[in-house]
Design a protein around this motif. Structure first.
Motif, mmCIF file in Angstrom:
data_model
loop_
_atom_site.group_PDB
_atom_site.id
_atom_site.type_symbol
_atom_site.label_atom_id
_atom_site.label_comp_id
_atom_site.label_asym_id
_atom_site.label_seq_id
_atom_site.Cartn_x
_atom_site.Cartn_y
_atom_site.Cartn_z
ATOM 1 N N LEU A 1 -5.124 20.086 9.524
ATOM 2 C CA LEU A 1 -5.026 19.832 8.080
ATOM 3 C C LEU A 1 -3.684 19.173 7.744
ATOM 4 C CD1 LEU A 1 -6.649 23.148 6.785
ATOM 5 C CD2 LEU A 1 -7.589 20.829 6.548
ATOM 6 N N ARG A 2 -2.640 19.590 8.456
ATOM 7 C CA ARG A 2 -1.326 18.984 8.213
ATOM 8 C C ARG A 2 -1.338 17.504 8.623
ATOM 9 N NH1 ARG A 2 1.377 22.002 11.322
ATOM 10 N NH2 ARG A 2 1.936 20.516 12.962
ATOM 11 N N PHE A 3 -1.977 17.207 9.749
ATOM 12 C CA PHE A 3 -2.081 15.801 10.179
ATOM 13 C C PHE A 3 -2.830 14.996 9.114
ATOM 14 C CE2 PHE A 3 -2.501 17.450 14.842
ATOM 15 C CZ PHE A 3 -1.178 17.856 14.818
ATOM 16 N N GLN A 4 -3.946 15.565 8.654
ATOM 17 C CA GLN A 4 -4.773 14.839 7.686
ATOM 18 C C GLN A 4 -3.994 14.583 6.394
ATOM 19 O OE1 GLN A 4 -7.689 13.377 8.402
ATOM 20 N NE2 GLN A 4 -7.429 14.179 10.463
ATOM 21 N N ALA A 5 -3.212 15.575 5.985
ATOM 22 C CA ALA A 5 -2.406 15.399 4.767
ATOM 23 C C ALA A 5 -1.421 14.248 4.943
ATOM 24 C CB ALA A 5 -1.671 16.698 4.450
ATOM 25 N N LYS A 6 -0.889 14.153 6.159
ATOM 26 C CA LYS A 6 0.044 13.072 6.486
ATOM 27 C C LYS A 6 -0.669 11.716 6.385
ATOM 28 C CE LYS A 6 1.794 13.112 10.782
ATOM 29 N NZ LYS A 6 2.568 13.583 11.950
ATOM 30 N N TYR A 7 -1.884 11.647 6.916
ATOM 31 C CA TYR A 7 -2.636 10.388 6.886
ATOM 32 C C TYR A 7 -2.993 10.015 5.441
ATOM 33 C CZ TYR A 7 -3.158 11.832 11.784
ATOM 34 O OH TYR A 7 -2.915 12.274 13.062
ATOM 35 N N ARG A 8 -3.305 11.027 4.619
ATOM 36 C CA ARG A 8 -3.605 10.744 3.206
ATOM 37 C C ARG A 8 -2.351 10.221 2.508
ATOM 38 N NH1 ARG A 8 -7.710 12.325 5.435
ATOM 39 N NH2 ARG A 8 -7.478 10.175 6.110
ATOM 40 N N GLN A 9 -1.193 10.810 2.863
ATOM 41 C CA GLN A 9 0.064 10.329 2.257
ATOM 42 C C GLN A 9 0.322 8.880 2.660
ATOM 43 O OE1 GLN A 9 3.633 12.502 3.359
ATOM 44 N NE2 GLN A 9 4.931 11.047 2.224
ATOM 45 N N MET A 10 0.018 8.532 3.912
ATOM 46 C CA MET A 10 0.159 7.131 4.341
ATOM 47 C C MET A 10 -0.735 6.242 3.485
ATOM 48 S SD MET A 10 -0.110 7.544 8.459
ATOM 49 C CE MET A 10 0.927 8.666 9.388
ATOM 50 N N GLU A 11 -1.947 6.707 3.216
ATOM 51 C CA GLU A 11 -2.874 5.904 2.400
ATOM 52 C C GLU A 11 -2.341 5.706 0.982
ATOM 53 O OE1 GLU A 11 -7.105 6.919 4.635
ATOM 54 O OE2 GLU A 11 -6.433 8.216 3.027
ATOM 55 N N GLU A 12 -1.609 6.699 0.496
ATOM 56 C CA GLU A 12 -1.034 6.592 -0.846
ATOM 57 C C GLU A 12 0.176 5.655 -0.867
ATOM 58 O OE1 GLU A 12 -1.888 7.917 -3.888
ATOM 59 O OE2 GLU A 12 -3.765 8.353 -2.818
ATOM 60 N N GLU A 13 1.005 5.745 0.187
ATOM 61 C CA GLU A 13 2.336 5.133 0.097
ATOM 62 C C GLU A 13 2.572 3.902 0.964
ATOM 63 O OE1 GLU A 13 5.368 8.094 0.701
ATOM 64 O OE2 GLU A 13 4.365 9.524 -0.639
ATOM 65 N N GLU A 14 1.759 3.696 1.970
ATOM 66 C CA GLU A 14 2.126 2.676 2.959
ATOM 67 C C GLU A 14 1.190 1.472 3.049
ATOM 68 O OE1 GLU A 14 4.998 3.110 3.832
ATOM 69 O OE2 GLU A 14 5.248 5.276 3.601
ATOM 70 N N VAL A 15 0.240 1.347 2.163
ATOM 71 C CA VAL A 15 -0.684 0.210 2.243
ATOM 72 C C VAL A 15 0.071 -1.094 1.997
ATOM 73 C CG1 VAL A 15 -2.690 -0.899 1.181
ATOM 74 C CG2 VAL A 15 -2.683 1.573 1.579
ATOM 75 N N ARG A 16 -0.094 -2.015 2.892
ATOM 76 C CA ARG A 16 0.542 -3.324 2.765
ATOM 77 C C ARG A 16 -0.515 -4.402 2.981
ATOM 78 N NH1 ARG A 16 4.295 0.230 4.402
ATOM 79 N NH2 ARG A 16 6.505 -0.171 4.055
ATOM 80 N N TYR A 17 -0.469 -5.431 2.139
ATOM 81 C CA TYR A 17 -1.437 -6.519 2.274
ATOM 82 C C TYR A 17 -0.867 -7.743 1.578
ATOM 83 C CZ TYR A 17 -2.426 -5.174 -2.519
ATOM 84 O OH TYR A 17 -2.286 -4.885 -3.851
ATOM 85 N N GLU A 18 -1.510 -8.877 1.829
ATOM 86 C CA GLU A 18 -1.081 -10.109 1.176
ATOM 87 C C GLU A 18 -2.304 -10.757 0.545
ATOM 88 O OE1 GLU A 18 1.281 -14.281 2.304
ATOM 89 O OE2 GLU A 18 0.335 -13.112 3.887
ATOM 90 N N MET A 19 -2.158 -11.227 -0.690
ATOM 91 C CA MET A 19 -3.253 -11.930 -1.375
ATOM 92 C C MET A 19 -2.869 -13.401 -1.481
ATOM 93 S SD MET A 19 -5.530 -9.807 -3.429
ATOM 94 C CE MET A 19 -5.428 -8.259 -4.304
ATOM 95 N N ILE A 20 -3.761 -14.271 -1.061
ATOM 96 C CA ILE A 20 -3.508 -15.706 -1.137
ATOM 97 C C ILE A 20 -4.592 -16.357 -1.980
ATOM 98 C CG2 ILE A 20 -3.349 -17.835 0.235
ATOM 99 C CD1 ILE A 20 -2.223 -15.968 2.518
ATOM 100 N N GLN A 21 -4.183 -16.928 -3.085
ATOM 101 C CA GLN A 21 -5.089 -17.627 -4.016
ATOM 102 C C GLN A 21 -6.296 -16.784 -4.421
ATOM 103 O OE1 GLN A 21 -5.466 -21.877 -3.762
ATOM 104 N NE2 GLN A 21 -4.264 -21.966 -1.879
ATOM 105 N N CYS A 22 -6.036 -15.519 -4.693
ATOM 106 C CA CYS A 22 -7.133 -14.631 -5.080
ATOM 107 C C CYS A 22 -7.341 -14.582 -6.595
ATOM 108 C CB CYS A 22 -6.876 -13.210 -4.569
ATOM 109 S SG CYS A 22 -7.104 -13.069 -2.788
ATOM 110 N N ASP A 23 -6.346 -15.084 -7.382
ATOM 111 C CA ASP A 23 -6.386 -14.899 -8.833
ATOM 112 C C ASP A 23 -7.675 -15.418 -9.475
ATOM 113 O OD1 ASP A 23 -4.021 -13.674 -8.682
ATOM 114 O OD2 ASP A 23 -2.801 -15.349 -9.468
ATOM 115 N N ASP A 24 -8.065 -16.635 -9.104
ATOM 116 C CA ASP A 24 -9.266 -17.204 -9.713
ATOM 117 C C ASP A 24 -10.427 -17.292 -8.718
ATOM 118 O OD1 ASP A 24 -8.232 -19.088 -8.018
ATOM 119 O OD2 ASP A 24 -8.734 -20.807 -9.299
ATOM 120 N N ALA A 25 -10.273 -16.588 -7.592
ATOM 121 C CA ALA A 25 -11.248 -16.756 -6.511
ATOM 122 C C ALA A 25 -12.596 -16.141 -6.851
ATOM 123 C CB ALA A 25 -10.704 -16.156 -5.227
#
Lengths: 271, 364
Positions: B232-256
């Motif tokens: 459960l402690r591991f899972q809580a850690k993974y959920r925290q990663m999902e909350e805090e560590e998501v990184r991505y890049e959007m390219i020309q998505c505004d009007d896509a």
């Protein structure tokens, strides 16, 4: 004279090493692990290296070695203790690192790791408990199981054609230039335990002096796995194990220097 | 501005490790990433920073050396390619179970089995869903340039130590082998033993001092109640990663109207595909997940509100598409999510991506 007159500091002739804590050991009656643990704790304490010693425990009966000796421990995957010890030792050369492994762990699944760690001459101590059987999983054949020995997976006795030969891995290790001290001991009598303690001490002193790999096999009993009483197990070990795994030092010296391996400087030659 | 160099992706991993104060590298040669260890051996960082570099007897040994050294609170790196990562799976599971930080670089090649030495992204499942036994996750970063090979070494170590969890840089043979201009990071000194004792003395095997209880690195817990608490402690850690560590890049998505989803080398190709599509008057954008775990579920779900469909572009048989479908499905919008990709070490061309987009998604 009353009991309180006897229990005094000046009358103390023996005490348990402080590093060996009071946790109840999970080992079976007659098992050699408890004695080896005690000797190990005594040696570390005597050398005064408890604050810089890191133990690597294996998978097998002694997986919980870390519950009994109060030093820092790292519990390795099955057979990988020498690689784990290499990692610890390489980044912490001032620390004293040892592995504590059984025969299945060291001589079967972990053969590659022990051979290469010893061949690199890692400055570590390897304590190898050889009781010729897999204790924790319920008494199956080990690489060191004797021919004809009955185990859970050799119910008619170890058969040469089916199972191959018992592996004298300590003799192989003794051939490696990275080792300085390779010894085979036992702990079935007080005298044997004293000799084993001496061997362990030498191994740790070598590690402290960066003399390469020191390797101490302890031919051990597994009364539960062997289906014998502790006393019968000691007798069986003397009668059957010792003739095949003779007790004594196999190598006591220095790890080889480069002179023995180079006739000329190959780096210069290739350049 | 940091030092500019023209370097291979694999070489940059080595240089970045030295510069970020890495304590040790343990590895075993395998194509297409052998330059990582070769570069380190040529650089001889043991003289410069004290970093240890050791060629192990196998990937099995490498990862267990990492396991041991990481247990002492040191910054430890290994690298390999797909078949080697499979061999490391056991050790990675132990490291995750023992909650130790370390960085693993996978310069992927095609599989299964010995497969090919050409680039692939077929280890997406293995990297993002665990890879070894037991419930665990790695932090997975997917670089799409040589610059990111540099930047992600330091980032991966930061995240690994923040969560005491192994982090993986999931590259591929193309990124590892290609040369690009890279701005190198500045040198950061290695942590001293005193700093390690102060910061990690509550868990690391630094040698038991009289004033603290012993530290034991282990993933073992035979008491089911306690083991479940660990899980459960591991899972809580993974959920925290999902909350805090998501990184991505959007390219020309505004009007896509149509979104390509791609990571790593595929994302590089898709940038060009977006340009080609836009020149044709098609409103196409690209979302590039940088963290594959934690996956950018939310931004994809938000895009699903307003776009007409998604196409994942992957150098595998369609693995990330499952996470994209989950994200779109979670948004409550039934937008089409299709896959286009190549396998066997073949890199899709920007043109064939646009062709697939037109035929399978826009026209379909």
């Amino acid at each position: 004279m009353e009991l309180k007159d006897i229990i005094k500091e000046e009358n103390l002739v023996y005490s348990k090493p402080k590093l060996l804590n009071d946790n109840t050991m999970h080992y079976c009656p007659g098992c050699s692990h408890g004695v080896v643990h005690k000797l190990l704790a005594e040696v570390i304490e005597e050398l005064g290296i408890q604050e810089k010693t890191i133990g690597v425990s294996p998978v097998g009966c002694s997986v919980f070695a870390y519950n009994y000796i109060d030093i820092d421990w790292h519990e390795a995957a099955h057979g990988r203790a020498p690689a784990v010890a290499t990692g610890i030792s390489r980044v912490n050369p001032q620390k004293v690192v040892f592995t504590y492994q059984g025969d299945g762990d060291l001589a079967s699944i972990g053969t590659a790791e022990i051979m290469h760690a010893a061949n690199r001459g890692e400055n570590i101590v390897v304590i190898f408990i050889n009781n010729a059987i897999y204790g924790m999983t319920g008494g199956q054949m080990a690489p060191t199981t004797l021919l004809g020995q009955v185990t859970a997976t050799t119910p008619c006795g170890r058969d040469l054609d089916r199972n191959g030969y018992p592996l004298k891995i300590t003799e192989l290790i003794g051939q490696l230039p990275g080792t300085s001290y390779v010894s085979r001991q036992s702990v079935h009598t007080p005298a044997a335990s004293r000799r084993c303690r001496k061997a362990l001490k030498k191994a740790f002193e070598n590690a402290m002096a960066k003399k390469g790999t020191s390797f101490v096999e302890v031919v051990s009993t597994c009364s539960s796995g062997w289906r014998l009483t502790p006393i019968e197990a000691n007798k069986w070990m003397e009668d059957n194990m010792f003739p095949f795994y003779p007790i004594g030092d196999i190598k006591d010296g220095e790890k080889a220097g480069p002179e023995a391996y180079f006739q000329q400087n190959l780096k210069t030659q290739l350049a | 501005m940091g030092e500019l160099r023209l370097m291979k992706g694999n070489e940059v991993i080595a240089e970045a490790a030295i510069r970020c104060g890495c304590d040790a590298y343990f590895g075993y040669p395998i194509t297409p990433q052998s330059e990582v260890m070769e570069t380190l051996m040529n650089r001889e960082p043991w003289d410069e920073t004290g970093m240890v570099v050791l060629q192990a007897e196998s990937e099995v040994a490498s990862i267990n050396m990492v396991y041991g050294a990481a247990g002492t609170g040191k910054k430890v790196l290994t690298s390999s390619s797909s078949p080697g990562i499979s061999l490391m799976a056991e050790g990675i599971s132990y490291i995750a179970g023992a909650e130790l930080p370390c960085v693993i670089v996978n310069v992927q090649r095609g599989g299964p089995g010995l497969g090919t030495i050409q680039p692939s992204q077929a280890d997406y499942f293995q990297s993002t869903k665990g890879g070894g036994h037991g419930d665990y996750r790695l932090i997975v970063l997917a670089p799409s340039s040589v610059q990111e090979m540099n930047d992600f070494v330091d980032l991966a170590f930061k995240l690994a130590f923040k969560y005491r969890n192994p982090a993986m840089i999931l590259a591929d043979g193309a990124i590892g082998q290609m040369m690009e201009k890279v701005e190198l990071s500045d040198f950061v000194p290695r942590k001293t033993d005193t700093e390690i004792e102060t910061e990690y003395g509550n868990w690391a095997t630094t040698g038991k001092k009289a004033n603290r209880s012993k530290n034991v690195i282990t993933s073992l817990e035979l008491d089911s109640v306690l083991m479940e608490q660990n899980n459960l402690r591991f899972q809580a850690k993974y959920r925290q990663m999902e909350e805090e560590e998501v990184r991505y890049e959007m390219i020309q998505c505004d009007d896509a109207e149509y979104i390509l989803v791609a990571f790593g080398s595929s994302a590089r190709i898709c940038q060009k595909s977006v340009d080609i599509a836009r020149a044709k008057g098609l409103k196409v954008g690209l979302i590039r997940p940088i963290t594959l775990f934690p996956f950018p579920t939310k931004p994809i779900a938000e895009l699903a509100e307003r776009v007409k469909g998604f196409m994942t572009v992957e150098m595998n048989a369609g693995q990330m598409i499952e996470d994209v479908r989950l994200a779109v499905g979670c948004s409550g919008n039934s937008k089409p999510v299709i896959y286009f990709g190549r396998m066997g070490g073949i890199i899709p061309s920007p043109g064939e991506v646009v062709e697939a987009l037109e035929q399978k998604l826009i026209g379909g």
